[in-house]
Design a protein around this motif. Structure first.
Motif, PDB file in Angstrom:
ATOM      1  N   TYR A 220      -4.272   6.070   3.465  1.00 29.50           N
ATOM      2  CA  TYR A 220      -3.829   4.502   2.833  1.00 29.50           C
ATOM      3  C   TYR A 220      -4.578   4.221   1.724  1.00 29.50           C
ATOM      4  O   TYR A 220      -5.628   4.387   1.665  1.00 29.50           O
ATOM      5  CB  TYR A 220      -4.063   3.445   4.058  1.00 29.50           C
ATOM      6  CG  TYR A 220      -3.412   3.861   5.420  1.00 29.50           C
ATOM      7  CD1 TYR A 220      -4.130   4.775   6.185  1.00 29.50           C
ATOM      8  CD2 TYR A 220      -2.552   2.954   5.735  1.00 29.50           C
ATOM      9  CE1 TYR A 220      -3.465   4.735   7.411  1.00 29.50           C
ATOM     10  CE2 TYR A 220      -1.971   3.092   6.975  1.00 29.50           C
ATOM     11  CZ  TYR A 220      -2.316   4.040   7.868  1.00 29.50           C
ATOM     12  OH  TYR A 220      -2.005   4.131   9.129  1.00 29.50           O
TER      13      TYR A 220
ATOM     14  N   ASP B 151      -3.931  -6.120   2.778  1.00 31.23           N
ATOM     15  CA  ASP B 151      -3.977  -5.623   4.046  1.00 31.23           C
ATOM     16  C   ASP B 151      -4.611  -4.569   4.120  1.00 31.23           C
ATOM     17  O   ASP B 151      -3.952  -3.567   4.249  1.00 31.23           O
ATOM     18  CB  ASP B 151      -2.592  -5.877   5.021  1.00 31.23           C
ATOM     19  CG  ASP B 151      -2.564  -5.381   6.258  1.00 31.23           C
ATOM     20  OD1 ASP B 151      -3.730  -4.961   6.602  1.00 31.23           O
ATOM     21  OD2 ASP B 151      -1.554  -5.534   6.810  1.00 31.23           O
TER      22      ASP B 151
ATOM     23  N   GLU C  85      -8.183  -1.846   5.785  1.00 29.20           N
ATOM     24  CA  GLU C  85      -9.338  -1.785   6.722  1.00 29.20           C
ATOM     25  C   GLU C  85     -10.715  -1.810   6.078  1.00 29.20           C
ATOM     26  O   GLU C  85     -10.903  -1.917   4.705  1.00 29.20           O
ATOM     27  CB  GLU C  85      -8.992  -0.593   7.612  1.00 29.20           C
ATOM     28  CG  GLU C  85      -8.910   0.848   6.944  1.00 29.20           C
ATOM     29  CD  GLU C  85     -10.218   1.087   6.141  1.00 29.20           C
ATOM     30  OE1 GLU C  85     -10.042   1.173   5.001  1.00 29.20           O
ATOM     31  OE2 GLU C  85     -11.103   1.562   6.786  1.00 29.20           O
TER      32      GLU C  85
ATOM     33  N   SER D 128       0.870  -1.286   0.056  1.00 28.08           N
ATOM     34  CA  SER D 128       0.073  -0.023   0.040  1.00 28.08           C
ATOM     35  C   SER D 128       0.912   1.296  -0.042  1.00 28.08           C
ATOM     36  O   SER D 128       2.254   1.344   0.296  1.00 28.08           O
ATOM     37  CB  SER D 128      -1.023   0.207   1.241  1.00 28.08           C
ATOM     38  OG  SER D 128      -1.538  -1.133   1.311  1.00 28.08           O
TER      39      SER D 128
ATOM     40  N   TYR E 243       5.307  -0.600   2.861  1.00 21.70           N
ATOM     41  CA  TYR E 243       4.443   0.678   2.398  1.00 21.70           C
ATOM     42  C   TYR E 243       5.425   0.986   1.481  1.00 21.70           C
ATOM     43  O   TYR E 243       6.497   1.213   1.651  1.00 21.70           O
ATOM     44  CB  TYR E 243       4.107   1.505   3.538  1.00 21.70           C
ATOM     45  CG  TYR E 243       2.842   0.929   4.386  1.00 21.70           C
ATOM     46  CD1 TYR E 243       1.524   0.950   4.060  1.00 21.70           C
ATOM     47  CD2 TYR E 243       3.109   0.421   5.850  1.00 21.70           C
ATOM     48  CE1 TYR E 243       0.556   0.704   4.833  1.00 21.70           C
ATOM     49  CE2 TYR E 243       2.190   0.264   6.429  1.00 21.70           C
ATOM     50  CZ  TYR E 243       0.711   0.080   6.073  1.00 21.70           C
ATOM     51  OH  TYR E 243      -0.242  -0.144   6.725  1.00 21.70           O
TER      52      TYR E 243
END
Ligand code: 5GP
Length: 182
Positions: free
Chosen positions: A80, A99, A101, A36, A52
């Motif tokens: 993100y 990964d 949310e 990400s 990241y």
């Protein structure tokens, strides 16, 4: 050849997603991890381009405007997002783990109905708080924000395809591997 599946893994910060994902990738070499982009600063030990892509707020907003994200969200004072091009490239080689949310997971569900959504739960909220404190790199303010966020995230688990408990990372990884092999 058909594209690899998108496998979304969500769960509160501190639940041990990183460890579980690491075990899964050791056991199944065809899995890759979607790296990400974020505007939050790196934690000790985090490597740019591995954990990241650490980018500025300006750059992130530029990428939003270009439509460069498969999904993105702002939480805990930072952005993100999943760079679309990278995820698509990795899908050429097999399933890709994201990964992210729940707000991002919802966007993936809408654009990719075939994605598999998995939610990882901590054994208890007390254990989650203990793990967050144990990291030692998170301020009291951040712990409070993350615990509040965890309560909201936990309510979102109802619309995930699968819910697993991380009581033991090895066992949890095996349970997810079994799910995605189906
Ligand atoms: P952390 O700052 O602890 O690395 O991550 C905080 C939260 O951001 C975690 O719940 C993680 O799953 C989520 N996250 C990480 N990358 C992304 C992303 O690309 N998109 C979204 N929506 N959430 C992300």
């Amino acid at each position: 050849m058909s594209k690899g599946k998108l496998i979304v893994i969500s769960g509160a910060s501190g639940v041990g997603k990183g460890t579980v994902l690491g075990i899964m990738m050791k056991k199944r070499k065809d899995l890759s991890f979607s790296v990400s982009a974020t505007t939050r600063p790196p934690r000790p030990g985090e490597i740019d381009g591995v954990h990241y892509y650490f980018i500025s707020r300006e750059k992130f907003e530029e990428m939003i405007a270009e439509g460069a994200f498969l999904e993105y969200d702002a939480h805990a004072d930072n952005y993100y997002g999943t760079p679309r091009a990278q995820a698509e490239e990795k899908r050429e080689r097999g399933p890709v783990l994201l990964d992210i949310e729940p707000a991002g997971a919802k966007q993936v569900r809408e654009s990719e109905p075939e994605a598999v959504l998995i939610f990882i739960m901590p054994p208890s909220m007390e254990e989650l708080e203990r793990r967050l404190r144990g990291r030692g790199d998170t301020s009291e303010e951040q712990i409070k924000l993350r615990m509040e966020r965890a309560v909201w995230e936990m309510e979102q688990k109802q619309w995930y395809d699968h819910v697993v408990v991380n009581d033991d990372p090895e066992r949890c990884a095996d349970e997810i591997l079994k799910i995605i092999a189906e």
